[in-house]
Design an enzyme around this catalytic site. Structure first.
Site, PDB file in Angstrom:
ATOM      1  N   SER A  52       0.834  -1.125   0.114  1.00 20.78           N
ATOM      2  CA  SER A  52      -0.047  -0.115   0.144  1.00 20.78           C
ATOM      3  C   SER A  52       0.885   1.369   0.004  1.00 20.78           C
ATOM      4  O   SER A  52       0.365   2.208  -0.134  1.00 20.78           O
ATOM      5  CB  SER A  52      -0.631   0.084   1.181  1.00 20.78           C
ATOM      6  OG  SER A  52      -2.063  -0.992   1.143  1.00 20.78           O
ATOM      7  N   CYS A 262     -10.025  -1.338   2.382  1.00 21.75           N
ATOM      8  CA  CYS A 262      -9.423  -0.034   1.647  1.00 21.75           C
ATOM      9  C   CYS A 262      -9.824   0.149   0.405  1.00 21.75           C
ATOM     10  O   CYS A 262      -9.760   1.370  -0.341  1.00 21.75           O
ATOM     11  CB  CYS A 262      -7.924   0.005   1.789  1.00 21.75           C
ATOM     12  SG  CYS A 262      -7.366  -0.171   3.436  1.00 21.75           S
ATOM     13  N   PHE A 263     -10.674  -0.916  -0.269  1.00 18.07           N
ATOM     14  CA  PHE A 263     -11.078  -0.554  -1.709  1.00 18.07           C
ATOM     15  C   PHE A 263     -12.491  -1.367  -1.616  1.00 18.07           C
ATOM     16  O   PHE A 263     -12.816  -2.098  -0.767  1.00 18.07           O
ATOM     17  CB  PHE A 263     -10.030  -1.289  -2.557  1.00 18.07           C
ATOM     18  CG  PHE A 263     -10.395  -0.966  -4.107  1.00 18.07           C
ATOM     19  CD1 PHE A 263      -9.967   0.317  -4.829  1.00 18.07           C
ATOM     20  CD2 PHE A 263     -11.170  -1.784  -4.765  1.00 18.07           C
ATOM     21  CE1 PHE A 263     -10.200   0.594  -5.946  1.00 18.07           C
ATOM     22  CE2 PHE A 263     -11.665  -1.516  -6.110  1.00 18.07           C
ATOM     23  CZ  PHE A 263     -11.018  -0.203  -6.683  1.00 18.07           C
ATOM     24  N   GLN A 266     -18.043   1.595  -4.159  1.00 19.40           N
ATOM     25  CA  GLN A 266     -18.494   2.352  -5.352  1.00 19.40           C
ATOM     26  C   GLN A 266     -18.979   3.618  -5.355  1.00 19.40           C
ATOM     27  O   GLN A 266     -19.431   4.575  -6.248  1.00 19.40           O
ATOM     28  CB  GLN A 266     -19.407   1.452  -6.204  1.00 19.40           C
ATOM     29  CG  GLN A 266     -19.201  -0.039  -6.433  1.00 19.40           C
ATOM     30  CD  GLN A 266     -20.129  -1.037  -7.191  1.00 19.40           C
ATOM     31  OE1 GLN A 266     -21.106  -0.191  -7.801  1.00 19.40           O
ATOM     32  NE2 GLN A 266     -20.093  -1.956  -7.044  1.00 19.40           N
ATOM     33  N   GLY A 299      -5.062   7.591   2.177  1.00 13.91           N
ATOM     34  CA  GLY A 299      -4.948   8.601   2.023  1.00 13.91           C
ATOM     35  C   GLY A 299      -6.225   9.394   1.376  1.00 13.91           C
ATOM     36  O   GLY A 299      -6.479  10.477   1.057  1.00 13.91           O
ATOM     37  N   PHE A 300      -7.231   8.344   1.286  1.00 14.37           N
ATOM     38  CA  PHE A 300      -8.629   8.475   0.498  1.00 14.37           C
ATOM     39  C   PHE A 300      -9.619   8.019   1.296  1.00 14.37           C
ATOM     40  O   PHE A 300      -9.075   7.117   1.989  1.00 14.37           O
ATOM     41  CB  PHE A 300      -8.646   8.341  -0.955  1.00 14.37           C
ATOM     42  CG  PHE A 300      -7.531   8.993  -2.038  1.00 14.37           C
ATOM     43  CD1 PHE A 300      -8.008   9.712  -2.816  1.00 14.37           C
ATOM     44  CD2 PHE A 300      -6.453   8.142  -2.082  1.00 14.37           C
ATOM     45  CE1 PHE A 300      -7.130  10.251  -3.625  1.00 14.37           C
ATOM     46  CE2 PHE A 300      -5.526   8.609  -2.844  1.00 14.37           C
ATOM     47  CZ  PHE A 300      -5.915   9.900  -3.552  1.00 14.37           C
ATOM     48  N   HIS A 347      -6.945  -2.011   8.265  1.00 11.02           N
ATOM     49  CA  HIS A 347      -6.075  -3.025   7.971  1.00 11.02           C
ATOM     50  C   HIS A 347      -6.525  -4.029   9.317  1.00 11.02           C
ATOM     51  O   HIS A 347      -5.655  -4.196  10.206  1.00 11.02           O
ATOM     52  CB  HIS A 347      -4.671  -3.016   7.850  1.00 11.02           C
ATOM     53  CG  HIS A 347      -4.193  -2.354   6.620  1.00 11.02           C
ATOM     54  ND1 HIS A 347      -3.517  -2.795   5.771  1.00 11.02           N
ATOM     55  CD2 HIS A 347      -4.515  -0.967   6.250  1.00 11.02           C
ATOM     56  CE1 HIS A 347      -3.280  -1.932   4.732  1.00 11.02           C
ATOM     57  NE2 HIS A 347      -4.083  -0.873   4.984  1.00 11.02           N
ATOM     58  N   GLU A 349      -5.941  -7.359   9.299  1.00 10.92           N
ATOM     59  CA  GLU A 349      -4.934  -8.194   9.547  1.00 10.92           C
ATOM     60  C   GLU A 349      -3.682  -7.591  10.454  1.00 10.92           C
ATOM     61  O   GLU A 349      -3.074  -8.371  11.180  1.00 10.92           O
ATOM     62  CB  GLU A 349      -4.304  -8.723   8.142  1.00 10.92           C
ATOM     63  CG  GLU A 349      -3.222  -7.542   7.498  1.00 10.92           C
ATOM     64  CD  GLU A 349      -3.758  -6.452   7.015  1.00 10.92           C
ATOM     65  OE1 GLU A 349      -2.979  -5.349   6.799  1.00 10.92           O
ATOM     66  OE2 GLU A 349      -5.015  -6.218   7.009  1.00 10.92           O
TER      67      GLU A 349
END
Length: 384
Positions: A52, A262-263, A266, A299-300, A347, A349
């Site tokens: 990342s 983190c992703f 939509q 950062g987003f 995160h 994990e």
């Protein structure tokens, strides 16, 4: 082992013209990237090997770095990914029985240009007040480049906004990790920068983990007959990942259970002034009311109402914010109410700790079992 305290010159240059002169650390040369700070007191090896951080020059706010050295066991991926490294006081010696080499040797071997001996608190305060910005480390002979030329190179470097770095960090061919314990089924993991700790946690929940390249198609994903899909963390701007969004829509159209780190959202995203990076970020789980100390690197952030349900913009029913960052009220998680899907912006994990959010892997496993039972009848075993 190389000398841990260098006398070679180095300079950190920020795009606002700020300059900090110090000593070379790691490889010599020039490196450019987005300068960010990480607040973890421990776990520098996990930070350095986290994909990342690709494209970013990482500043450690903890002043003393490198005392435990580096080892093969704690690495989170196949290499160091940071674009550059900033520390105040590198350890003069390595003193840990698990150490196999010094941090300085690792940085030099992987070609990571760093700087030490600067006022990292001053740089952190500058980023906090002005926001994350582009920067460069010039070390060794490169430290002697004309200052105006150095600043020009920094200001001409690409910004993080709009960059898709997934192809730089993803595997190119599928890799499979067998399930541990009773096998639940195949799990398709889209590798946008996955960490080894994530793979280990998923395998420990009974998934046979298929780590897939970031450019995989829905047809290739279907071919492994997954019981669920997982999107890993990764570098860059989520808004620049149109292919991954389209793939996710196809996954959700098929009602496959989904978990994203983190992703995977939509909804619209925006860039945070200086982001969340470190292993001490407080987050509220709205479902339980519990406050968790969590590991972050983003950062987003997602734009969504913190209270109440709202309609998914692409027809997947109602969605609600499930987790909130308590430092600045940033959305840290989303939960779909009508389909089996959720995501978090941090995160769980957390290989270097803390482990407060590790339960999310259990929550994902339980969601998959519930979906399988609904599709197949009550034949799926819960191996708790």
């Amino acid at each position: 082992m190389t000398a841990l305290i260098s006398t070679d010159p180095a300079v950190l240059v920020l795009e606002d013209g700020t300059r900090h002169t110090g000593r070379a650390y790691g490889a010599r040369g020039t490196t450019l990237g987005e300068v960010v700070f990480a607040t973890g007191m421990t776990g520098y090896q996990e930070t350095l090997t986290d994909p990342s951080y690709a494209g970013q020059i990482v500043l450690q706010t903890a002043p003393h770095i490198g005392n435990t050295g580096m080892n093969d066991e704690d690495t989170e991926s196949r290499r160091v990914w940071v674009a550059g490294y900033i520390v105040r006081d590198p350890s003069r010696i390595v003193s840990n029985w698990r150490s196999q080499e010094s941090l300085d040797d690792t940085l030099e071997r992987d070609g990571i240009v760093g700087i030490s001996g600067i006022d990292t608190r001053a740089v952190t305060r500058r980023i906090r007040s002005s926001g994350s910005m582009r920067g460069a480390i010039f070390s060794g002979d490169a430290a002697g480049i004309d200052p105006e030329e150095q600043l020009r190179l920094v200001r001409e470097a690409p910004a993080m906004t709009g960059r898709n770095l997934s192809a730089d960090v993803s595997v190119t061919v599928a890799e499979v990790t067998p399930a541990r314990g009773e096998r639940l089924g195949n799990l398709a993991v889209l590798d946008l920068g996955v960490k080894q700790a994530t793979i280990d946690n998923l395998a420990a929940r009974g998934f046979e983990v298929h780590v897939l390249p970031q450019d995989v198609t829905i047809e290739q994903l279907r071919a492994i007959e997954p019981v669920a899909v997982f999107y890993s963390n990764g570098p860059g701007d989520p808004a620049a990942s149109e292919h991954h969004v389209e793939l996710l829509r196809a996954v959700l159209d098929e009602r496959l259970p989904f978990f994203g780190i983190c992703f995977g959202n939509q909804l619209g995203t925006y860039k945070l002034p200086f982001g969340h990076r470190g292993i001490n970020q407080p987050v509220l789980d709205k479902q339980t009311g519990r406050v968790e100390i969590t590991a972050h690197n983003h950062g987003f952030a997602v734009e969504a109402p913190l209270e109440g349900a709202f309609a998914s913009p692409h027809g997947y029913g109602q969605v609600e914010v499930s987790h909130i960052g308590l430092n600045d009220r940033v959305v840290e998680g989303l939960r779909a109410l009508d389909i089996p899907a959720f995501s978090v912006q941090y995160h769980p994990e957390a290989a270097a700790g803390p482990h407060d959010a590790n339960y999310l892997f259990d929550r994902f496993r339980d969601m998959v079992i519930a979906a399988l039972r609904q599709a197949q009848g009550p034949t799926v075993k819960d191996n708790n």
